[in-house]
Scaffold this active site. Structure first.
Site, PDB file in Angstrom:
ATOM      1  N   LYS A  13       0.799  -1.213  -0.109  1.00 19.59           N
ATOM      2  CA  LYS A  13      -0.007   0.087   0.169  1.00 19.59           C
ATOM      3  C   LYS A  13       0.928   1.333  -0.059  1.00 19.59           C
ATOM      4  O   LYS A  13       0.569   2.160  -0.899  1.00 19.59           O
ATOM      5  CB  LYS A  13      -1.063   0.087   1.271  1.00 19.59           C
ATOM      6  CG  LYS A  13      -1.888  -1.261   1.347  1.00 19.59           C
ATOM      7  CD  LYS A  13      -2.719  -1.078   2.666  1.00 19.59           C
ATOM      8  CE  LYS A  13      -1.937  -0.964   3.839  1.00 19.59           C
ATOM      9  NZ  LYS A  13      -1.173  -2.244   4.361  1.00 19.59           N
ATOM     10  N   ARG A  88      -9.226   1.101   9.068  1.00 14.30           N
ATOM     11  CA  ARG A  88      -8.950  -0.252   9.261  1.00 14.30           C
ATOM     12  C   ARG A  88      -9.957  -1.064  10.022  1.00 14.30           C
ATOM     13  O   ARG A  88      -9.766  -2.181  10.195  1.00 14.30           O
ATOM     14  CB  ARG A  88      -7.674  -0.214  10.101  1.00 14.30           C
ATOM     15  CG  ARG A  88      -6.418  -0.642   9.472  1.00 14.30           C
ATOM     16  CD  ARG A  88      -5.320  -0.691  10.385  1.00 14.30           C
ATOM     17  NE  ARG A  88      -4.129  -1.271  10.199  1.00 14.30           N
ATOM     18  CZ  ARG A  88      -3.063  -0.775   9.537  1.00 14.30           C
ATOM     19  NH1 ARG A  88      -3.066   0.348   9.188  1.00 14.30           N
ATOM     20  NH2 ARG A  88      -2.019  -1.433   9.392  1.00 14.30           N
ATOM     21  N   ARG A 127      12.070  -5.708   4.048  1.00 12.40           N
ATOM     22  CA  ARG A 127      11.744  -4.217   3.957  1.00 12.40           C
ATOM     23  C   ARG A 127      12.823  -3.298   4.628  1.00 12.40           C
ATOM     24  O   ARG A 127      13.171  -3.514   5.937  1.00 12.40           O
ATOM     25  CB  ARG A 127      10.432  -4.216   4.607  1.00 12.40           C
ATOM     26  CG  ARG A 127       9.942  -2.664   4.395  1.00 12.40           C
ATOM     27  CD  ARG A 127       8.795  -2.212   4.528  1.00 12.40           C
ATOM     28  NE  ARG A 127       7.955  -2.664   6.000  1.00 12.40           N
ATOM     29  CZ  ARG A 127       6.840  -2.377   6.043  1.00 12.40           C
ATOM     30  NH1 ARG A 127       5.992  -1.837   5.143  1.00 12.40           N
ATOM     31  NH2 ARG A 127       6.187  -2.941   7.162  1.00 12.40           N
ATOM     32  N   ARG A 160      12.248  -1.794  10.385  1.00  9.10           N
ATOM     33  CA  ARG A 160      11.181  -1.403  11.361  1.00  9.10           C
ATOM     34  C   ARG A 160      10.862  -2.435  12.654  1.00  9.10           C
ATOM     35  O   ARG A 160      11.242  -3.464  12.209  1.00  9.10           O
ATOM     36  CB  ARG A 160       9.458  -1.229  10.926  1.00  9.10           C
ATOM     37  CG  ARG A 160       9.195   0.086  10.300  1.00  9.10           C
ATOM     38  CD  ARG A 160       8.109   0.069   9.251  1.00  9.10           C
ATOM     39  NE  ARG A 160       6.708  -0.580   9.873  1.00  9.10           N
ATOM     40  CZ  ARG A 160       5.678  -0.404   9.146  1.00  9.10           C
ATOM     41  NH1 ARG A 160       5.593   0.119   8.106  1.00  9.10           N
ATOM     42  NH2 ARG A 160       4.584  -1.029   9.617  1.00  9.10           N
ATOM     43  N   ARG A 171       0.044  -9.029  12.949  1.00  4.90           N
ATOM     44  CA  ARG A 171      -0.733  -8.137  12.180  1.00  4.90           C
ATOM     45  C   ARG A 171      -1.563  -8.624  11.179  1.00  4.90           C
ATOM     46  O   ARG A 171      -2.535  -7.965  10.928  1.00  4.90           O
ATOM     47  CB  ARG A 171       0.502  -7.048  11.791  1.00  4.90           C
ATOM     48  CG  ARG A 171       1.198  -6.362  12.683  1.00  4.90           C
ATOM     49  CD  ARG A 171       2.412  -5.657  12.328  1.00  4.90           C
ATOM     50  NE  ARG A 171       2.256  -5.065  11.040  1.00  4.90           N
ATOM     51  CZ  ARG A 171       3.475  -4.862  10.153  1.00  4.90           C
ATOM     52  NH1 ARG A 171       4.530  -5.240  10.695  1.00  4.90           N
ATOM     53  NH2 ARG A 171       3.484  -3.838   9.311  1.00  4.90           N
TER      54      ARG A 171
END
Ligand code: AP5
Length: 214
Positions: A13, A88, A127, A160, A171
């Site tokens: 996203k 969300r 990432r 992160r 998550r």
């Protein structure tokens, strides 16, 4: 133009939103980025958000909605926005409808970024994000020009804290339980367009732009 991006954590996203922002000249508003900005600056909101983010849970709806309402008040959001990571939950979606109605606006497109859990878990380990500007990279699929350094601002790239495998799995669980019902919520309003989160960045950006330009 008002756009909502839906999709699991790590579906792509944020990557799509930053490309659409460049092409459409409307701001990319990511609730996760706003929480991380507050965390970095040690604000009360940041401290509160951290207690949820570290566990992969959602920050309470009232806190998140108030933050978004504030963000909509800024000048750059008057002509439109690309919402990434908000809404969300169903209560967040109904609150968003209320905010938009008050502003005399509506959602034009909801892009559902499709990605399967198994590939997401693998992807998230690679990432890297810029410590300074938040630009997102990947060690295999979206490398910076210089290893470990942001192309845009020259700062260090880091992982992160919530990208470790266990938190990613939590998550994903939260996504399926609390966020996935929004797909039907928006399908019922004929707003949903699916794009492939594992296509190349250029392909996924062009599919969204083609839908907008149809
Ligand atoms: P948030 O920051 O919103 O995280 P998320 O939704 O879990 O999404 P991510 O940022 O992890 O992934 P993404 O889909 O943007 O993927 P990306 O583009 O980076 O939220 C974090 C936390 O904040 C939440 O857990 C919650 O606690 C809290 N929070 C936030 N919003 C909230 C809300 N509304 N209510 C309550 N709590 C909230 O891509 C992933 C990787 O893949 C990157 O390395 C990227 O380089 C690579 N990649 C992506 N697309 C491509 C592509 N097409 N080709 C090659 N590589 C690609």
């Amino acid at each position: 133009m008002n756009i909502v991006l839906l999709g699991a954590p790590g579906s792509g996203k944020g990557t799509l939103a930053s490309r659409l922002e460049e092409r459409l000249h409307i701001p990319h508003i990511a609730t996760g980025d706003i929480f991380r900005f507050n965390l970095k600056n040690n604000t009360e909101l940041g401290k509160l958000a951290k207690s949820y983010i570290d566990k992969g849970e959602l920050v309470p709806d009232d806190v998140t909605c108030n933050m978004v309402r504030d963000r909509f008040g800024k000048q750059d959001a008057k002509e439109g926005f690309i919402l990434d990571g908000f809404p969300r939950t169903i209560p967040q979606a109904t609150e968003l409808d209320k905010m938009l109605k008050e502003m005399g606006r509506k959602i034009d497109y909801v892009f559902l970024v499709q990605a399967d859990d198994e590939r997401i878990v693998k992807r998230m380990g690679g990432r890297r994000v810029c410590k300074n500007c938040g630009e997102v990279y990947h060690v295999e699929t979206l490398k910076p020009k210089v290893d470990g350094i942001c192309d845009k601002c020259g700062s260090e790239l880091v992982q992160r804290d919530d990208d470790n495998e266990n938190v990613v799995k939590d998550r994903l669980k939260v996504y399926h339980e609390q966020t996935a019902p929004l797909i039907d919520y928006y399908k019922n309003q004929n707003l949903v367009h699916e794009v492939d989160g594992f296509a190349t960045v250029e392909e996924v950006t062009n599919s969204a732009l083609n839908i907008i330009n149809r």
